[in-house]
Design a protein around this motif. Structure first.
Motif, PDB file in Angstrom:
ATOM      1  N   PRO A 116       0.832  -1.203   0.000  1.00  0.00           N
ATOM      2  CA  PRO A 116       0.000   0.000   0.000  1.00  0.00           C
ATOM      3  C   PRO A 116       0.873   1.262   0.000  1.00  0.00           C
ATOM      4  O   PRO A 116       2.059   1.207   0.342  1.00  0.00           O
ATOM      5  CB  PRO A 116      -0.784  -0.112   1.309  1.00  0.00           C
ATOM      6  N   LEU A 117       0.258   2.385  -0.351  1.00  0.00           N
ATOM      7  CA  LEU A 117       0.964   3.660  -0.440  1.00  0.00           C
ATOM      8  C   LEU A 117       1.697   4.004   0.858  1.00  0.00           C
ATOM      9  O   LEU A 117       2.826   4.483   0.843  1.00  0.00           O
ATOM     10  CB  LEU A 117      -0.059   4.757  -0.800  1.00  0.00           C
ATOM     11  N   LYS A 118       1.070   3.703   2.000  1.00  0.00           N
ATOM     12  CA  LYS A 118       1.697   4.090   3.274  1.00  0.00           C
ATOM     13  C   LYS A 118       3.029   3.365   3.495  1.00  0.00           C
ATOM     14  O   LYS A 118       3.891   3.857   4.190  1.00  0.00           O
ATOM     15  CB  LYS A 118       0.728   3.882   4.444  1.00  0.00           C
ATOM     16  N   ASP A 119       3.200   2.197   2.867  1.00  0.00           N
ATOM     17  CA  ASP A 119       4.471   1.477   3.004  1.00  0.00           C
ATOM     18  C   ASP A 119       5.521   1.981   2.019  1.00  0.00           C
ATOM     19  O   ASP A 119       6.719   1.770   2.212  1.00  0.00           O
ATOM     20  CB  ASP A 119       4.266  -0.029   2.779  1.00  0.00           C
ATOM     21  N   LEU A 120       5.058   2.636   0.939  1.00  0.00           N
ATOM     22  CA  LEU A 120       6.013   3.176  -0.030  1.00  0.00           C
ATOM     23  C   LEU A 120       6.598   4.498   0.465  1.00  0.00           C
ATOM     24  O   LEU A 120       7.798   4.756   0.320  1.00  0.00           O
ATOM     25  CB  LEU A 120       5.304   3.388  -1.387  1.00  0.00           C
ATOM     26  N   LEU A 121       5.745   5.326   1.086  1.00  0.00           N
ATOM     27  CA  LEU A 121       6.159   6.688   1.458  1.00  0.00           C
ATOM     28  C   LEU A 121       7.500   6.752   2.206  1.00  0.00           C
ATOM     29  O   LEU A 121       8.373   7.525   1.831  1.00  0.00           O
ATOM     30  CB  LEU A 121       5.057   7.391   2.259  1.00  0.00           C
ATOM     31  N   PRO A 122       7.715   5.925   3.255  1.00  0.00           N
ATOM     32  CA  PRO A 122       8.992   6.037   3.984  1.00  0.00           C
ATOM     33  C   PRO A 122      10.201   5.586   3.158  1.00  0.00           C
ATOM     34  O   PRO A 122      11.334   5.807   3.565  1.00  0.00           O
ATOM     35  CB  PRO A 122       8.797   5.134   5.208  1.00  0.00           C
ATOM     36  N   LYS A 123       9.954   4.960   2.010  1.00  0.00           N
ATOM     37  CA  LYS A 123      11.078   4.465   1.196  1.00  0.00           C
ATOM     38  C   LYS A 123      11.454   5.432   0.073  1.00  0.00           C
ATOM     39  O   LYS A 123      12.302   5.132  -0.761  1.00  0.00           O
ATOM     40  CB  LYS A 123      10.718   3.102   0.606  1.00  0.00           C
ATOM     41  N   ILE A 124      10.781   6.594   0.053  1.00  0.00           N
ATOM     42  CA  ILE A 124      11.054   7.577  -1.000  1.00  0.00           C
ATOM     43  C   ILE A 124      12.110   8.564  -0.532  1.00  0.00           C
ATOM     44  O   ILE A 124      11.977   9.188   0.517  1.00  0.00           O
ATOM     45  CB  ILE A 124       9.756   8.322  -1.388  1.00  0.00           C
ATOM     46  N   GLU A 125      13.162   8.694  -1.341  1.00  0.00           N
ATOM     47  CA  GLU A 125      14.237   9.648  -1.039  1.00  0.00           C
ATOM     48  C   GLU A 125      13.826  11.047  -1.501  1.00  0.00           C
ATOM     49  O   GLU A 125      13.972  12.019  -0.778  1.00  0.00           O
ATOM     50  CB  GLU A 125      15.493   9.193  -1.806  1.00  0.00           C
ATOM     51  N   ALA A 126      13.312  11.132  -2.737  1.00  0.00           N
ATOM     52  CA  ALA A 126      12.955  12.437  -3.299  1.00  0.00           C
ATOM     53  C   ALA A 126      11.920  12.252  -4.399  1.00  0.00           C
ATOM     54  O   ALA A 126      11.802  11.177  -4.990  1.00  0.00           O
ATOM     55  CB  ALA A 126      14.194  13.109  -3.870  1.00  0.00           C
ATOM     56  N   ILE A 127      11.182  13.320  -4.641  1.00  0.00           N
ATOM     57  CA  ILE A 127      10.208  13.354  -5.748  1.00  0.00           C
ATOM     58  C   ILE A 127      10.579  14.576  -6.584  1.00  0.00           C
ATOM     59  O   ILE A 127      10.505  15.705  -6.098  1.00  0.00           O
ATOM     60  CB  ILE A 127       8.767  13.495  -5.210  1.00  0.00           C
ATOM     61  N   LEU A 128      11.050  14.338  -7.803  1.00  0.00           N
ATOM     62  CA  LEU A 128      11.532  15.449  -8.622  1.00  0.00           C
ATOM     63  C   LEU A 128      10.684  15.616  -9.877  1.00  0.00           C
ATOM     64  O   LEU A 128      10.304  14.619 -10.509  1.00  0.00           O
ATOM     65  CB  LEU A 128      12.984  15.204  -9.056  1.00  0.00           C
ATOM     66  N   PRO A 129      10.412  16.859 -10.277  1.00  0.00           N
ATOM     67  CA  PRO A 129       9.815  17.067 -11.588  1.00  0.00           C
ATOM     68  C   PRO A 129      10.796  16.531 -12.631  1.00  0.00           C
ATOM     69  O   PRO A 129      12.013  16.597 -12.416  1.00  0.00           O
ATOM     70  CB  PRO A 129       9.715  18.594 -11.725  1.00  0.00           C
ATOM     71  N   ALA A 130      10.287  16.006 -13.732  1.00  0.00           N
ATOM     72  CA  ALA A 130      11.177  15.448 -14.747  1.00  0.00           C
ATOM     73  C   ALA A 130      10.597  15.674 -16.132  1.00  0.00           C
ATOM     74  O   ALA A 130       9.410  15.987 -16.271  1.00  0.00           O
ATOM     75  CB  ALA A 130      11.376  13.957 -14.497  1.00  0.00           C
ATOM     76  N   ILE A 131      11.468  15.525 -17.114  1.00  0.00           N
ATOM     77  CA  ILE A 131      11.019  15.572 -18.505  1.00  0.00           C
ATOM     78  C   ILE A 131      11.448  14.261 -19.126  1.00  0.00           C
ATOM     79  O   ILE A 131      12.615  13.866 -19.000  1.00  0.00           O
ATOM     80  CB  ILE A 131      11.706  16.731 -19.256  1.00  0.00           C
ATOM     81  N   GLU A 132      10.525  13.580 -19.769  1.00  0.00           N
ATOM     82  CA  GLU A 132      10.941  12.403 -20.521  1.00  0.00           C
ATOM     83  C   GLU A 132      11.074  12.755 -21.996  1.00  0.00           C
ATOM     84  O   GLU A 132      10.251  13.498 -22.548  1.00  0.00           O
ATOM     85  CB  GLU A 132       9.950  11.233 -20.369  1.00  0.00           C
ATOM     86  N   ILE A 133      12.115  12.240 -22.626  1.00  0.00           N
ATOM     87  CA  ILE A 133      12.293  12.379 -24.075  1.00  0.00           C
ATOM     88  C   ILE A 133      11.976  11.018 -24.691  1.00  0.00           C
ATOM     89  O   ILE A 133      12.619  10.018 -24.366  1.00  0.00           O
ATOM     90  CB  ILE A 133      13.745  12.794 -24.404  1.00  0.00           C
TER      91      ILE A 133
END
Ligand code: OOG
Ligand code: MG
Length: 254
Positions: A116-133
């Motif tokens: 579930p989402l609550k188990d993912l949250l503590p494992k996230i280092e950063a959330i960055l805006p990105a551009i995909e090519i």
């Protein structure tokens, strides 16, 4: 080498797109396509490449409509796909590139399984805006699901932003963005367009990887999927992708 992989590599190296495989091989399946994708990853790694993460694709309605395919897919990201944010978008080696704004997630621990989402949250280092090519190896981005999966989800490159959005995680879904192409606003949207919340896309990726006994490793980047329709690039285009926290300003060069 598998002839389909050879065709994809030739398309890339000669900058000549090909017809979708499903046209001549109607029974080409999604399962075979993911196997082909893994074979290509193994051969890339054998040639000294490094995997830095995964990309999700077709996670928003805008993107599904873009290419007429209605189910999320995944592909892999290599170190050689990382592009610096230096104001230039070099397209000289590409076939018919497009870009799209995405949310990227960087992990600080290994993670796997249907969680579930609550188990993912503590494992996230950063959330960055990105551009995909993107740079599909198929003519006019015309393909069916197995084709685009075999083509590593049209992956070509990506640029990561600098400002961590993690402090805003509660509002991430609503962080509106817009894109200016040659001074005209051509697209706008917000991350909620991606499965209601782009972090859901990471959970979906974990489920896709679990089917193949895989997971995500510490330090990996996940591109969660285009928020808006993609923008085709032409030489000298000036592109601005504006987030509340930072703006990407890019000029398309050879
Ligand atoms: C397929 C790849 C889709 C996304 O973010 O939805 C994708 C394509 O549009 O060629 O990367
Ligand atoms: Mg994408």
């Amino acid at each position: 080498m598998n002839p389909l992989i050879q065709n994809l590599q030739d398309a890339k190296h000669t900058r000549t797109p090909i017809r979708p495989f499903t046209e001549s091989l109607p029974s080409f399946s999604l399962e075979e396509a993911y196997k082909l994708q893994s074979t290509q990853l193994e051969s890339d790694l054998a040639q000294g490449e490094q995997q830095v993460g995964y990309k999700m694709g077709l996670t928003s309605r805008a993107k599904q409509k873009d290419v007429g395919v209605e189910e999320p897919i995944c592909g892999y990201l290599l170190k050689s796909m990382v592009r610096a944010q230096d104001g230039k978008l070099r397209i000289g080696a590409l076939i018919h590139p497009r870009i799209e704004p995405e949310v990227s997630v960087i992990l600080k621990e290994d993670v796997e399984g249907d969680i579930p989402l609550k188990d993912l949250l503590p494992k996230i280092e950063a959330i960055l805006p990105a551009i995909e090519i993107l740079d599909s190896r198929f003519e006019n981005y015309h393909f069916k699901l197995p084709d685009v999966v075999a083509d590593n989800a049209s992956a070509s490159g990506f640029i990561l932003g600098k400002k961590d959005l993690k402090p805003f995680v509660i509002d991430l879904r609503l962080m509106g963005i817009f894109i200016r192409l040659n001074a005209e606003v051509v697209e706008s949207g917000c991350p909620a367009a991606v499965l209601g919340n782009p972090l859901q896309s990471v959970l979906e990726l974990l489920r896709l990887l679990q089917k193949r006994q895989g997971g995500l490793k510490k330090g990996m980047v996940v591109l969660t999927g285009g928020i808006t329709a993609s923008i085709p690039l032409h030489l000298n285009d000036a592109i601005e992708i504006v987030w509340p926290t930072e703006t990407f300003e890019l000029r398309v060069t050879p």
